[in-house]
Structures are given as structure tokens and as C-alpha cells.
Enzyme design. Sequence first.
Site: not given
Ligand code: NAD
Ligand code: MLT
Length: 549
Positions: A152-153, A172, A232-234, A258, A263, A282, A284
Site C-alpha cells: 500500500r505505502i 517486491d 519510514c517502515a520499521r 522515521d 523507540e 515516528h 508517518g
Molecule cells: P503492505 O502489507 O501493504 O506492504 C508491504 C509490502 O512488502 C508487501 O507488498 C509485501 O509483498 C512486501 N514485502 C514483504 N516482504 C518483502 C521482502 N522481503 N522484500 C520486499 N518486499 C517485501 O504494508 P504497508 O501498509 O505498505 O506498510 C509498509 C510498512 O510501513 C510496514 O512495516 C508498516 O508497519 C510501516 N508503517 C509505518 C508507518 C509510520 O508511521 N512510519 C505507518 C504505517 C505503516
Molecule cells: C503503523 O504501523 O500504523 C505506524 O507505525 C503508525 C503508528 O504506529 O501509529
Amino acid sequence: MNDSKLRILITDNLSDAGLAILQESPELEIVMGSPENVREQLQEVDGVIIRSGTKLTAEVLAGQPRLKVIVRAGVGVDNVDLDAATREGIIVMNTPAGNTTSTAEHAFALMASLSRNIPQAAATMKAGGWDRSKYTGSQLAGKTLAVIGLGRIGLTLARRALAFEMKVIGYDPFLSEERAREFGIELYREVDDVIDKCDYLSVHTPLTEETRGLINAERMQRMRPGARIINCARGGIVDEADLIAAVRAGTIAGAALDVYPQEPPAKDDPIRGVDNIITTPHLGASTAEAQESVAVEAAEIISAFLVNNEVRHAINMAPISGPELQESRAYLDLGYRLGLLQTQLLKQRFQSAGIQEAKIAYRGEVSEKKTRLITSAYIAGLLSSGAEEPANIINAESIARERGIQITESSSREAGDFTSIVTTTLVTDNGEFSVSGTIFGDRFLRLVRLDGFHLDAYLDGQLLIFRHQDKPGLIGFIGTVCGNHGVNISHMSLGREDNGGEAIAVLNLDSVPSKEAAEEVLAHAAVTGVELVTLPPSGEPLPWLDSAK
Ligand code: NAD
Ligand code: MLT
């Protein structure tokens, strides 16, 4: 506290719009809590809504008698021990899409900040400086962004980058080339293929064993001179120590983070003090819009689950909507009762035989339902006795796996004698046996086969099963024994091979027969075995779908 209501604990900040949805529901009561001492707070609640501040470890989740559901307002569930929740039969759900746009925008903002040194330049201005040449940046247009993790992101960020005239490449393992093409993304099949082809690299995967340290010193070495990294993921997907070293050495021109392995990071954590590494706490998903969106979604899915048994966005269970659940409910009940029946027969037949395999075969219309859940319901029934923890449709498969029981499911749309039939076979150390059930109308559960004999017995209340030689007068004898012991027979079903051959009878009784009554039946010369089985009354709510776990 009102004990007639379903209680929901909220341990992290939740926007008012989400709280309002919960407050409006007459069935629900909200308990405002905190991330500290969460184990104690969970004792008296049916569900909990958390964000990233609350850690639900195995220790916190063990022995929570009332807790049925955890909803993570947000995406990442790395603060929940999923295996422990599954073992305890607690369903875990998240709100996957509510903060996608905000997080992608934050990643984009970090990329733009990196390209133009905005945070550093702003800090110099605040300190009275004016340094134009030091902060000469580079344009985004014409540069290549590599997105690792095109979910998604990742895809939302890609769209924004393309609008800024960047080239987007990505990796991916689960994205099809066709879908990548639709987005205008050049997809590669190995992460190593994109590493040396980008000016910016942004990671958007979950943190797993596979992605921990995905971007490490070795890969950073292979990146283009001047390349920049965004996470911005983890925390931990980009190795932080390697990143600090690479930025200090100039191998990587800059980075923006981020998220962090710990944390918040310690006050003296080196990550806070590296020139050219931009850090945000954090943020995002920290927009009014995203917080409202995840709070509303969290409130909706927790109340849909607790009030209507609807399963949306479950992490540890197949999703099922309210109407689907209603449609499959009778089959869940059938599966559960076949499991209860077999586990009781197992004990009487083999005493301590270990189960090696549980096979469940679906024939006819039932094969088009959510059979995975029906299988879980069957396993929950099978493990209902002797399980240390109560088995339910969430944890049944994992408990079975832990006990080394192989579960085999097969389906065929071809119906036989019945529109639908479910046959379960237990393979044990001492032999195997099968039972089959069906549904008459839309709710009358019937046992239609036992040990190969055709039957039509009710699958509720007290059952007395006896094997015998098919002889005149035997049924009258059983009737007399039951009468003498004050036990009323409500229904009787007889299955036999041939006239005068091996036969089996299943009596549905209105009360539990005494040991003496069962012994009197067994004493008859033509009776070769007596078994007693107790099933829930007809129509009794399924324990894991009812309000008590
Ligand atoms: P999502 O599940 O929609 O997308 C994750 C993608 O990663 C999937 O398409 C999956 O196929 C792919 N993937 C899995 N393993 C992989 C690998 N080894 N190599 C490459 N791609 C791989 O998730 P999302 O909603 O897009 O969220 C993505 C990340 O962002 C998550 O870690 C989530 O926790 C984090 N996040 C952070 C914040 C923030 O505040 N910074 C907010 C929301 C989400
Ligand atoms: C999430 O995974 O949704 C983000 O890290 C944002 C949050 O923790 O609220």
C-alpha cells in the site's frame, strides 16, 4: 463498570471520532487505560484497542480469561506477540489502509528534505546563519527512486514520485509484473538488482526475519555515489549501525529515518547526531486525517467483531463477514460437534491413543463455504477435552500443530447421497475411525454415518451408542432398561450391514443414563459395545462466538 456490556480497553491515544463510535453503541463500554501494567487492565475486558505504544507480549497475554480481540489502530503488529495471541485464542486485527497516504506523504517529504537539505538549512537559519552554497541540493526530477516493498505505502509513494518526474524501480516478491507496469514501475526480481540503479532508496516492507538488516553495509557499498536512503517502515530494515558508518564515510550521501529499532532511541543514541541523517519521531501516520481514519476503522472493526461476530482485517484468522458467518454458522456448529463426538469416542475406544492425523472431507455445497474455519471448529471440538488452554477457531490449528497432529482437508463439489456431507476421520496410534454429519433444512444437524454404518441421529444432548448383533427383541430390551432407569428416549436411529448381521444404534436420550443402565445394556448377549457421548443442546451458541471465551 457495567457487567452486562462488552468492555473495550483503550491503552494508547485514540482520536475522538473513534471514541464516539464506541460510545454510541449501547452494547459497549469503554475503559480508558494506559500502556503500563496492561496485563492487569486486560483481565476484565473483552477487547483492546492499541497503537504502537502498548506492548502485548506473551507474558501479558497469558491467562486472560475474557480477552477475545486485539485491534491495532494502525498497520504494524510487531508490538503484539502474534503466536501467543493465537495460542490464547485471541484474534488480532489491524487497520491496514487508514494511514497509507499520510505515511507515503511523509516518506516523500523526507525524500524532498534530503534532496534539498531543508532541515539542516532551516536549523542554520534559526541559529542566525545564511549558508547558500553549503546547502545546494539536487533535483528530484530525472532521478531514480527504488522502492523496496510495493504494498500500500510503497505504491502510494511510487505514484507521487512519478508525478515528480522521477523514474521508479522496485522489488517486491509478491507483486506481479503486470501490476507494476500499470503503475509505471520497473520491477526487478532480486533486491540486489535495484541496489546499484537508484539515487534514492525507500523501504516499505514489514519487519520480518527476512527483512531485518535488508539494507546493510554490503548493499550500501554497492549503491551509486550520492545515493540516499529513507526508512519510514520499521527500525532495523535498514541496519542503523551500518547506515551511520556509511553516511560518515560518505558512501551514502544522506538518509532519513522515521523509525528505529528501539523507540524512542536513547538520548545519546548516535543516530541523533549524524550530519546528513534526518530523523523524525515516528511521525508517518501522525496527521489528523490518518489518526481519525485509523481510530474510526479500529472502532468499527472491534464493535463489528464483538457485537456481530464479523471478522475484518484479521492477522491470525481467515476474514469472515457477518452474512458469511451466518451462512456458515450451522456448518461451524456441525464441525465442532463432530469433533466433540470423536474426542469422546476416542477416549472410550482407545483410552490413551495419540492422534496422528485428523482428516476432514467436504462434499457437495459445503465445499464452497469457508471450509478452513469449519476445519478449525472441528479441531476445536476435538481438542476441547484435555487441552490446557481452551481451544477455539483461532487457536485450534496451532494447538493441533504443537501436538504434532496433522490436519488434512479435502473438498469436492460433487455431492453423494446428501446435498452436503462432512466426514471426519481420526487416525490414531491404535487405529482410525470416521464419522459423517450433514444439515437438514438449514439448521438440523445430523449424524449420518458412524464406522461405515448409515444412520440418522441427532447431534445434540445425550447419545447412547451401542453395537450389537441385529436380533429380534433387542430394541424392546433397551427400551425397558431405559424405562426402568427413568431415562426417556427421544429419538433412535439404527444402522446395520445385513439382516441379522453387525449393527449399531444411536439413541438420543433426554437425560444422562446411569452407569448401571449402561452396564445393563452391555450385559445383553447380543450387545458388543456401549458408548456414551454428551453434546451441547441443540442451538447452543458456539463457545468462541458467544460473549464468553
Ligand atoms: P503492505 O502489507 O501493504 O506492504 C508491504 C509490502 O512488502 C508487501 O507488498 C509485501 O509483498 C512486501 N514485502 C514483504 N516482504 C518483502 C521482502 N522481503 N522484500 C520486499 N518486499 C517485501 O504494508 P504497508 O501498509 O505498505 O506498510 C509498509 C510498512 O510501513 C510496514 O512495516 C508498516 O508497519 C510501516 N508503517 C509505518 C508507518 C509510520 O508511521 N512510519 C505507518 C504505517 C505503516
Ligand atoms: C503503523 O504501523 O500504523 C505506524 O507505525 C503508525 C503508528 O504506529 O501509529
